[in-house]
Write an enzyme that holds these catalytic residues in place. Structure first.
Site, PDB file in Angstrom:
ATOM      1  N   GLN A 236      24.294  32.097  -0.993  1.00  0.00           N
ATOM      2  CA  GLN A 236      25.119  32.945  -1.871  1.00  0.00           C
ATOM      3  C   GLN A 236      26.541  32.393  -1.936  1.00  0.00           C
ATOM      4  OE1 GLN A 236      23.830  35.917  -3.250  1.00  0.00           O
ATOM      5  NE2 GLN A 236      25.736  36.198  -4.347  1.00  0.00           N
ATOM      6  N   PHE A 237      26.755  31.385  -2.776  1.00  0.00           N
ATOM      7  CA  PHE A 237      28.085  30.778  -2.859  1.00  0.00           C
ATOM      8  C   PHE A 237      29.141  31.756  -3.353  1.00  0.00           C
ATOM      9  CE2 PHE A 237      26.776  30.173  -7.217  1.00  0.00           C
ATOM     10  CZ  PHE A 237      27.960  30.228  -7.949  1.00  0.00           C
ATOM     11  N   THR A 238      28.735  32.805  -4.072  1.00  0.00           N
ATOM     12  CA  THR A 238      29.710  33.749  -4.624  1.00  0.00           C
ATOM     13  C   THR A 238      30.398  34.587  -3.549  1.00  0.00           C
ATOM     14  OG1 THR A 238      28.020  35.422  -5.083  1.00  0.00           O
ATOM     15  CG2 THR A 238      28.540  33.858  -6.860  1.00  0.00           C
TER      16      THR A 238
END
Length: 145
Positions: A78-80
């Site tokens: 989950q890069f966000t």
């Protein structure tokens, strides 16, 4: 590394309409990785996570770990989690590690959880995913290295 942990009665992740990972009771992990993260930090978070006492005992107190209680893990990259929305209305993701750095560390982290006795299902790194879960509690905890 930043992890959003949710206790779940069940959870699944699908890519292009096909389920690629599914668990019954356990943890759903949203895992964010930044540029400076290391395997040592991944080890520390994995060890912390499996020993974290957030499952109820017979007195309804949070005294049991996922190892004590039983359950599986669904891990989603989950890069966000490293979004920066302080300026303007479009978040910047420059604090998130590039895929060539983040993907191997995410796999390393998942393998560490497996070596600690956990069954780990995953999403697909970099894919657009549909994540479904039924949160218990709700219990949501943020862990950071």
């Amino acid at each position: 590394m930043k992890i959003v942990l949710q206790k779940a009665k069940n959870a699944s992740v699908a890519v292009d309409g096909s389920v690629v990972g599914k668990i019954a009771e356990g943890y759903v992990l949203l895992v964010g990785i930044t540029h400076e993260d290391t395997e040592e930090q991944a080890d520390q978070l994995a060890n912390k996570l499996v020993k974290l006492r957030i499952w109820e005992d017979e007195d309804e107190k949070m005294n049991h770990s996922i190892i004590d209680h039983g359950g599986d893990i669904l891990s989603i990259s989950q890069f966000t989690l490293y979004a920066n929305a302080k300026k303007g209305n479009r978040p910047s993701f420059t604090d998130a590690a590039r895929p060539d750095v983040a993907e191997p560390l995410w796999h390393y982290f998942n393998n560490k959880l497996t070596s600690l006795g956990m069954t780990v299902e995953t999403g697909v790194f970099g894919a657009m995913m549909d994540v479904s879960l039924t949160n218990i509690g709700p219990t949501t905890i943020i862990l950071e290295a």
